[in-house]
Design a protein around this motif. Sequence first.
Motif, PDB file in Angstrom:
ATOM      1  N   MET A   1      43.061  41.897  38.031  1.00  6.88           N
ATOM      2  CA  MET A   1      43.970  41.920  36.909  1.00  6.88           C
ATOM      3  C   MET A   1      45.269  41.363  37.133  1.00  6.88           C
ATOM      4  N   ASP A   2      45.927  41.906  38.389  1.00  2.00           N
ATOM      5  CA  ASP A   2      47.043  41.498  38.795  1.00  2.00           C
ATOM      6  C   ASP A   2      47.258  40.085  39.281  1.00  2.00           C
ATOM      7  N   THR A   3      46.302  39.965  40.299  1.00  2.00           N
ATOM      8  CA  THR A   3      46.416  38.615  40.818  1.00  2.00           C
ATOM      9  C   THR A   3      46.033  37.217  40.243  1.00  2.00           C
ATOM     10  N   GLY A   4      45.251  37.640  39.325  1.00  2.00           N
ATOM     11  CA  GLY A   4      44.663  36.577  38.178  1.00  2.00           C
ATOM     12  C   GLY A   4      45.506  36.371  37.018  1.00  2.00           C
ATOM     13  N   GLY A   5      46.711  37.583  37.033  1.00  2.00           N
ATOM     14  CA  GLY A   5      47.615  37.278  36.019  1.00  2.00           C
ATOM     15  C   GLY A   5      47.107  37.734  34.610  1.00  2.00           C
ATOM     16  N   MET A   6      46.001  38.430  34.453  1.00  2.00           N
ATOM     17  CA  MET A   6      45.307  39.213  33.080  1.00  2.00           C
ATOM     18  C   MET A   6      46.235  40.272  32.716  1.00  2.00           C
TER      19      MET A   6
END
Length: 375
Positions: free
Chosen positions: A357-362
Amino acid sequence: MTHPPTLTQPPQGRSRPPRRRRSRTKGWVIGVVGTACLGVAAWQVMAYYEIPPFTDKGDSISFAKSGRGDGTQAADSKAQMATGPEAAFEISGHADDGSKISVTTLKGKKSGFTGKVWVWAPKEYFDEPKYKNSGFPVLIALPGGSGYPNNYFGFDNGTIKLESSIAKWVKEGKSLPFILAMPVLNPEDTDKKGSPHPGRYWDGSDIPGQPKMGTWLTEDVPDLIKANFRTIKARDGWGFMGNSTGGFAGLKSVLQKPDKFKAVIANGPDIVPDSLLWDGHDKEKAANNPRVLAPKLIERGGPDVYLGFQIGDGKGEANDKKQIDSFISQYGKGPVKTKLHVIKGGQHNGATYLPNMDTGGMIQWISQHMQGPVD
């Protein structure tokens, strides 16, 4: 001239205290200090692992005062002060920054269902003077699996540290300071021997003849949060996130009630309702099917909804990814705004979804499309 005695020079005629006595005194002091240090360390360890009496877990906690603001809200305020009545919350745990996770048992007035709901608010909600009259955005976080008797997001331990992650992302400027509502997803259901029925679930929906889990998730749980916290009146402050079955429930709820909810992060969700409890209720099943709800929303031209999907590309994920790709290709247009993050090597579990959710930008994406704290 005779000089007055100093601290390093004993007075004339008085012998220096025996060295043995000084050593005892020094040893006593060291022992006391050492014991104190060990005591502090032990207290911290026992508090961390919530070992009584070094924990406040189980203690009552009230959000009433912090939910009322200071009484100076304008008539046209976008914030909704806590409406009451106050629920009976108990502390269930702590995030890494010390903020408290709490739980209550909610008797749903609209659904008739009774279950537990865990809640958490970031420190900004309580500690920032500039936000004392602000309504905060809410994410309803839904687990995968049975989702009963616990919502695993309500326990900040292991690898699924949702509260701690949100707190960290807020500090980093990546996330809005969301209030989290974490209800159970399913009712208790057992066979004659008291064991859980395999494969029985409710799709977060009002299935005829069954507990009204759709009303529970979209009406009773929001009403609980509105009663106890400062929230946002408009749908811009309300969204879902969920894993697997919980991802489906959030996705379906946003498409079904876009006047109440604006966005969702759906991690590895089902795309269509598939509970066996729908048998014989095709019309009601269609009314809870994202593949039916999305084109209807497109046809009437809105309002805009934001559907974020995460899916792994690891073993066993190919079919789920195919279903999500198909849904986005067909319905990701007009008022249906979509985002997809494919997690390289990712599996179907919370340990995969949460950090991405962080690294993928969600989390940044949903924060951009929802309303932050507002007066």
